[in-house]
Each structure stands twice: as structure tokens, then as C-alpha cells.
Design an enzyme around this catalytic site. Structure first.
Site, short mmCIF file in Angstrom:
data_model
loop_
_atom_site.label_atom_id
_atom_site.label_comp_id
_atom_site.label_asym_id
_atom_site.label_seq_id
_atom_site.Cartn_x
_atom_site.Cartn_y
_atom_site.Cartn_z
N LYS A 1 1.21 -5.83 6.97
CA LYS A 1 0.38 -6.05 5.86
C LYS A 1 1.37 -5.83 4.56
O LYS A 1 1.84 -4.64 4.27
CB LYS A 1 -0.81 -5.28 5.77
CG LYS A 1 -1.74 -5.52 4.52
CD LYS A 1 -3.06 -5.09 4.75
CE LYS A 1 -3.06 -3.59 4.36
NZ LYS A 1 -2.77 -3.65 2.93
N ASP B 1 -1.84 -9.33 1.42
CA ASP B 1 -2.98 -8.67 1.07
C ASP B 1 -2.88 -8.56 -0.66
O ASP B 1 -2.81 -7.63 -1.01
CB ASP B 1 -3.06 -7.33 1.74
CG ASP B 1 -4.36 -6.44 1.33
OD1 ASP B 1 -5.34 -7.05 0.82
OD2 ASP B 1 -4.52 -5.25 1.33
N LYS C 1 -5.66 -10.06 -2.30
CA LYS C 1 -6.93 -10.37 -2.78
C LYS C 1 -7.37 -11.28 -3.89
O LYS C 1 -7.56 -10.81 -5.04
CB LYS C 1 -7.39 -8.76 -3.03
CG LYS C 1 -7.55 -7.95 -1.90
CD LYS C 1 -7.96 -6.51 -2.20
CE LYS C 1 -8.22 -5.76 -0.97
NZ LYS C 1 -6.71 -5.14 -0.89
N ASP D 1 -9.77 -15.27 -8.61
CA ASP D 1 -9.33 -16.16 -9.93
C ASP D 1 -10.22 -17.41 -10.12
O ASP D 1 -11.13 -17.60 -9.13
CB ASP D 1 -7.78 -16.54 -10.31
CG ASP D 1 -7.62 -16.54 -11.87
OD1 ASP D 1 -7.92 -17.12 -12.43
OD2 ASP D 1 -6.56 -15.80 -12.02
N THR E 1 -13.98 -0.92 -0.80
CA THR E 1 -14.47 0.38 -0.19
C THR E 1 -14.42 1.22 -1.25
O THR E 1 -15.07 2.43 -1.01
CB THR E 1 -13.74 0.79 1.04
OG1 THR E 1 -12.52 0.43 0.94
CG2 THR E 1 -14.11 0.03 2.28
N ARG F 1 -1.26 5.17 7.15
CA ARG F 1 -0.83 6.46 7.21
C ARG F 1 -0.88 7.31 8.61
O ARG F 1 0.15 8.08 8.71
CB ARG F 1 -1.66 7.34 6.16
CG ARG F 1 -1.11 7.06 4.92
CD ARG F 1 -2.19 7.64 3.68
NE ARG F 1 -3.21 6.59 3.71
CZ ARG F 1 -4.39 6.71 2.66
NH1 ARG F 1 -4.36 7.63 1.73
NH2 ARG F 1 -5.47 5.95 2.84
O1 C5P Z 1 -3.31 4.49 5.36
P1 C5P Z 1 -4.19 3.81 5.76
O2 C5P Z 1 -4.66 3.58 7.34
O3 C5P Z 1 -5.66 4.25 5.05
O4 C5P Z 1 -4.13 2.18 5.15
C1 C5P Z 1 -5.24 1.35 5.14
C2 C5P Z 1 -4.72 0.03 4.37
O5 C5P Z 1 -5.93 -0.98 4.52
C3 C5P Z 1 -4.26 0.28 2.92
O6 C5P Z 1 -3.19 -0.74 2.93
C4 C5P Z 1 -5.35 -0.20 2.22
O7 C5P Z 1 -5.02 -0.75 0.95
C5 C5P Z 1 -6.11 -1.30 3.18
N1 C5P Z 1 -7.58 -1.12 2.92
C6 C5P Z 1 -8.51 -0.64 3.26
N2 C5P Z 1 -9.90 -0.83 2.97
C7 C5P Z 1 -10.39 -1.71 2.58
C8 C5P Z 1 -9.37 -3.04 2.50
C9 C5P Z 1 -8.09 -2.64 2.69
O8 C5P Z 1 -8.05 0.84 3.26
N3 C5P Z 1 -11.46 -2.11 2.41
#
Ligand code: C5P
Length: 238
Positions: free
Chosen positions: A34, A61, A63, A66, A125, A216
Site C-alpha cells: 500500500k 491509497d 483517498k 474532488d 477512523t 507497524r
Molecule cells: O501501522 P498500521 O498497521 O496501524 O497501519 C495501518 C495502515 O492502514 C496505515 O497505512 C493507515 O493509514 C491505514 N488505514 C487505517 N485506517 C483506516 C484506513 C487506512 O489505519 N480507516
């Protein structure tokens, strides 16, 4: 789908070199990477090209949100770049979603390209009921998420990005074929970082997620390959 095809790794890093190192390290275990606003703003389409050259797929990603023409044109460019998934904000409205679907379909026919999955973000979120009220939205958060998911489905989109808490409701309302991509994946007892609505990989998959996004928990693991193997094993159980 193989477990490898259902795992999306979030390349949330700030250099092209680091992004490439992660792709090289994980490409035998993860099919899709991603690319978000940070990496794309810094390095542009060459990030996508590099990932594709390694035989992996890209979830772009960005998003998009527009006016219909602008989003449709951005969607066409993403399709020409060869990404497998990209997303738009459902709050951009039905006309915007209809236009992006139509223009992507047309360019795929014209240039003989494979259509990416086009998915919607419903409510970020980072927003809760309080913030929704501030924005003048009177539905509850979960009602608004479901409402926007249905709007995305009715506009012809392929699915949504949503937390594990909403998977069942969305699948019930929009049908099993409507794809769900779920971030916020954490092992039991692991730090949740800034995520609010987390679940384990097996919970998300058992609830019906088609794909999970993990960043992460793999990037910060002492042994990232061990972490990724553990997640693939969880996916495989279902
Ligand atoms: O590091 P982690 O596992 O929390 O990363 C989650 C990924 O998913 C990040 O790139 C974050 O921007 C993305 N994301 C999210 N919640 C959303 C949409 C995307 O955590 N609702």
C-alpha cells in the site's frame, strides 16, 4: 485466494530506498503493497513502477475526494499506472463515484488494461460521533458508515475500507461479493498505537474481511519475517 494475496503491507516509510528494501524483504510473503500520500507525494509514480517491477501489486491509497471530473481523471491515471486497488471518499458523492467507475471502465476497454478494484473510504477512523456532529452529520457513526458503504455499492464500487467492527454489517447490507479491506490489525495484547478499533488478523478474516492491511506490527517487529509468517498462518486457518 492464497493467504499471501489477502495481506496488504502498508509502506508507511518516508524514503524510496526504505520502501524498496521492504518490498525486497517481503515480496515472497506479501502480494500487495500500500502506497499512501507520504510516499506518493515524495516520489510519485516511480514508487509504483518500482513495486510493479518486483512482480508485486500496488494499492494506491490516495483517498481521492474532488469534483467528479477530477476524480475520474485521477482514477484513469491510477489505472494506467497499473495499480491493483485505489480508493476514493464516498463523501465525494454518487456522481463522483459513478464517473470514476465509468471512465476507468472505458480506459480499460480502450487500452486493453485490467481494471483495478475501486474501493471507498466511508468515515475516517480518526472521526468519532462527536466530530460527526461538528460536521453536521446527525446519523450515528455506524449508521453513517453503513449508509455510505451502501451508496458506494449502488454507485458500482467494488468495496470499502473499514474496521473489523463494521465488516458483518457491511457484508449483510452490501452482499458477500462486496469487498472489505480491513486495517487496524494487532496481535492480542500488542500495542494498538494510534488505532482505535483493532482486531487480530484471524478475527478480521473470520468476520469476512477479504484483505487485511498491516503496517507497524510487521515494520516494528524484531523479526518482520516471523511476524508476517504468523499473520499468514492466521489467515490460512479460515
Ligand atoms: O501501522 P498500521 O498497521 O496501524 O497501519 C495501518 C495502515 O492502514 C496505515 O497505512 C493507515 O493509514 C491505514 N488505514 C487505517 N485506517 C483506516 C484506513 C487506512 O489505519 N480507516
Amino acid at each position: 485466494m492464497l493467504p499471501k494475496d489477502r495481506l496488504i503491507f502498508a509502506l508507511d516509510v518516508d524514503s524510496l530506498k526504505e520502501a524498496e528494501e521492504w518490498v525486497l524483504r517481503l515480496k515472497d510473503y506479501v502480494q500487495t503493497f500500500k502506497v499512501g500520500k507520504e510516499l506518493f507525494t515524495g516520489y510519485g509514480p516511480k514508487v509504483v513502477e518500482k513495486i510493479l517491477n518486483y512482480g508485486a501489486n500496488v494499492f494506491l491509497d490516495l483517498k481521492f475526494h474532488d469534483i467528479p471530473t477530477t476524480v475520474a481523471k485521477a482514477g484513469v491515471q491510477a489505472t494506467k499506472l497499473g495499480v491493483s486497488i485505489f480508493n476514493v471518499h464516498a463523501l465525494g458523492g454518487k456522481e463522483m463515484m459513478l464517473r470514476v467507475i465509468e471512465d476507468v471502465k472505458n480506459v480499460c476497454i480502450k487500452d486493453n488494461l485490467e481494471s483495478p478494484l475501486i474501493v471507498a473510504v466511508t468515515i475516517l477512523t480518526s472521526l468519532g460521533d462527536k466530530e460527526l456532529k461538528e460536521l453536521g452529520i446527525t446519523r450515528s457513526l455506524s449508521d453513517e458508515v453503513i449508509y455510505l458503504a451502501k451508496l458506494a455499492k449502488d454507485s458500482g464500487l467494488d468495496g470499502v475500507v473499514c474496521s473489523s467492527k463494521e465488516i458483518v454489517l457491511i457484508k449483510n447490507k452490501c452482499g458477500r461479493g462486496f469487498k472489505v479491506i480491513t486495517p487496524g490489525i494487532r496481535a492480542k495484547d500488542a500495542p494498538v498505537d494510534d488505532q482505535k478499533r483493532t482486531s487480530t488478523a484471524s478475527e478480521a478474516i473470520s468476520l469476512g474481511a477479504d484483505f487485511i492491511v498491516v503496517g507497524r506490527p510487521i515494520r516494528s517487529a524484531k523479526d518482520p519475517i516471523k511476524a508476517v509468517r504468523g499473520i499468514l498462518e492466521e489467515i490460512e486457518k479460515f
